[in-house]
Design an enzyme around this catalytic site. Structure first.
Site, PDB file in Angstrom:
ATOM      1  N   SER A  89      24.496 -16.510  -5.006  1.00 57.99           N
ATOM      2  CA  SER A  89      25.093 -15.431  -5.795  1.00 57.99           C
ATOM      3  C   SER A  89      24.110 -14.698  -6.697  1.00 57.99           C
ATOM      4  O   SER A  89      24.506 -13.742  -7.374  1.00 57.99           O
ATOM      5  CB  SER A  89      26.250 -15.980  -6.642  1.00 57.99           C
ATOM      6  OG  SER A  89      27.361 -16.277  -5.820  1.00 57.99           O
ATOM      7  N   LYS A 113      24.033 -10.953  -6.445  1.00 54.94           N
ATOM      8  CA  LYS A 113      24.909 -10.041  -7.183  1.00 54.94           C
ATOM      9  C   LYS A 113      24.191  -9.303  -8.302  1.00 54.94           C
ATOM     10  O   LYS A 113      24.724  -8.329  -8.845  1.00 54.94           O
ATOM     11  CB  LYS A 113      26.118 -10.819  -7.700  1.00 54.94           C
ATOM     12  CG  LYS A 113      27.015 -11.289  -6.555  1.00 54.94           C
ATOM     13  CD  LYS A 113      27.984 -12.384  -6.936  1.00 54.94           C
ATOM     14  CE  LYS A 113      28.726 -12.873  -5.681  1.00 54.94           C
ATOM     15  NZ  LYS A 113      29.522 -14.095  -5.902  1.00 54.94           N
ATOM     16  N   SER A 118      31.348 -14.513 -10.888  1.00 53.67           N
ATOM     17  CA  SER A 118      30.768 -14.362  -9.539  1.00 53.67           C
ATOM     18  C   SER A 118      31.807 -13.984  -8.495  1.00 53.67           C
ATOM     19  O   SER A 118      31.820 -14.495  -7.374  1.00 53.67           O
ATOM     20  CB  SER A 118      30.064 -15.667  -9.123  1.00 53.67           C
ATOM     21  OG  SER A 118      29.000 -15.426  -8.254  1.00 53.67           O
ATOM     22  N   LYS A 171      22.782 -15.832 -14.499  1.00 53.66           N
ATOM     23  CA  LYS A 171      23.617 -15.733 -13.296  1.00 53.66           C
ATOM     24  C   LYS A 171      23.367 -16.976 -12.454  1.00 53.66           C
ATOM     25  O   LYS A 171      22.239 -17.253 -12.060  1.00 53.66           O
ATOM     26  CB  LYS A 171      23.256 -14.480 -12.485  1.00 53.66           C
ATOM     27  CG  LYS A 171      24.098 -14.340 -11.195  1.00 53.66           C
ATOM     28  CD  LYS A 171      25.495 -13.905 -11.545  1.00 53.66           C
ATOM     29  CE  LYS A 171      26.461 -14.082 -10.384  1.00 53.66           C
ATOM     30  NZ  LYS A 171      26.884 -15.502 -10.207  1.00 53.66           N
TER      31      LYS A 171
END
Length: 343
Positions: free
Chosen positions: A113, A116, A173, A286
């Site tokens: 992820s 992203k 997420s 993140k």
């Protein structure tokens, strides 16, 4: 009767000096041969001087014209980051734009992820009105449920502001947010992925290739820790992105499906809450995880008034184990604070 003279070979040593004299013609020919041998050498020396002068001119011209170069230059000679669970890591000093330490920084690996980061950055750069209302497509959910993708909590056909989707993609997420943003920017995920790869090429991310906007596993989807650190460094220069990235939580706008709205929390800060008294240097992050990618984290930290970016990928464990990716970030904070990492 005259007796014929016998011609004896002349010895150059015994021969009288007068007899050893060379006629003017052979002497001139010898001089010409020496000059002819010096000619090619002089030409080579002249060519080398011209080449050196041209190289110096190009270097000076490039410096004066402000030639575009990447802000950071990953190097295999940077010191190793010791004491980490993650096999791949890159530590970037935001003040100087250089890498301070790392390990397997350029190795291509699934980013999960962390993908992203690019998705949200492109959406911010491409969509001028973040208060515009858009509908989350209902047809995207079956595939996401089948992939067991992480979701932010928006419902099929729910109409929400674009801004809420940015927070939904970054904090919890949410894959449904990423796909909605991709369609809004480019009309389809495939067209959006092409735009992601063009942006990566513009940024000089040589060890990165995107195949989707969510980070779901695909053998043609990969990035290096160094590339992701450089990407995050660029993204944090965008004020809206930085606000989203450093938020602990965000409450979505009320809708027909959620009359009171609902609160989305940062997955990194949620993990940090289970480690009381630690991580005050972490400003935002993140997280990412797939079975192939392992535990991944891209974090922004501030130590002694200086900002750093740390990207780690491939840590062991999963959502049920200790957060080894977060423990790595805390370890690097300790090393920066104690001076083990010389900045």
């Amino acid at each position: 009767m005259t007796t014929p003279r016998t011609m004896r070979p002349r010895c150059p040593v015994c021969q009288p000096a007068a007899a050893r004299r060379v006629s003017p013609a052979p002497r001139r020919r010898a001089r010409r041969r020496r000059r002819s041998r010096r000619g090619p050498l002089a030409l080579w020396l002249l060519a080398l001087l011209l080449f050196a002068a041209l190289a110096g001119f190009k270097s000076l011209a490039g410096a004066e014209s402000g030639a575009s170069t990447p802000a950071a230059s990953p190097s295999s000679t940077v010191p190793a980051l010791n004491g980490l669970f993650s096999p791949r890591a890159a530590l970037l000093d935001r003040s100087s734009g250089r890498f301070l330490a790392g390990q397997a920084m350029q190795e291509e690996a699934p980013p999960a992820s962390l993908t992203k980061i690019m998705t949200v950055l492109l959406a911010i750069e491409s969509l001028p009105n973040l208060d515009q209302m858009v509908t989350v497509p209902s047809e995207i959910f079956n595939d996401l449920w089948a992939e067991n993708a992480s979701l932010a909590g928006f419902s099929p056909s729910e109409t929400v502001p674009l801004r809420d989707l940015l927070y939904g993609a970054m904090l919890p997420s949410g894959a449904e947010c990423c796909l909605t943003l991709a369609r809004q920017v480019s009309g389809s995920e495939s067209a959006f992925v092409e735009q992601m790869n063009r942006r990566a090429e513009e940024l000089g991310l040589e060890n990165t290739r995107f195949a989707n906007c969510t980070g779901l596993e695909n053998r043609n989807h990969y990035a290096s820790a160094a590339d992701l650190a450089q990407l995050l460094d660029v993204a944090l220069n965008n004020e809206i992105f930085r606000q989203v990235f450093t938020s602990r939580s965000y409450t979505a706008s009320p809708t027909a499906q959620h009359p009171q709205g609902f609160t989305m929390c940062s997955s990194m800060f949620a993990l940090l809450d289970n480690l009381p008294g630690q991580g005050s240097e972490l400003l935002g992050g993140k997280t990412g995880y797939t079975s192939q990618a392992g535990l991944c984290l891209a974090s922004l930290m501030e130590v002694d008034g200086r900002e750093y970016i740390l990207v780690t990928t491939g840590a062991p464990g999963d959502h049920t184990t200790d957060p080894y990716h977060l423990l790595d970030a805390l370890e690097v904070c300790d090393q920066l604070r104690s001076g083990i990492l010389n900045v």
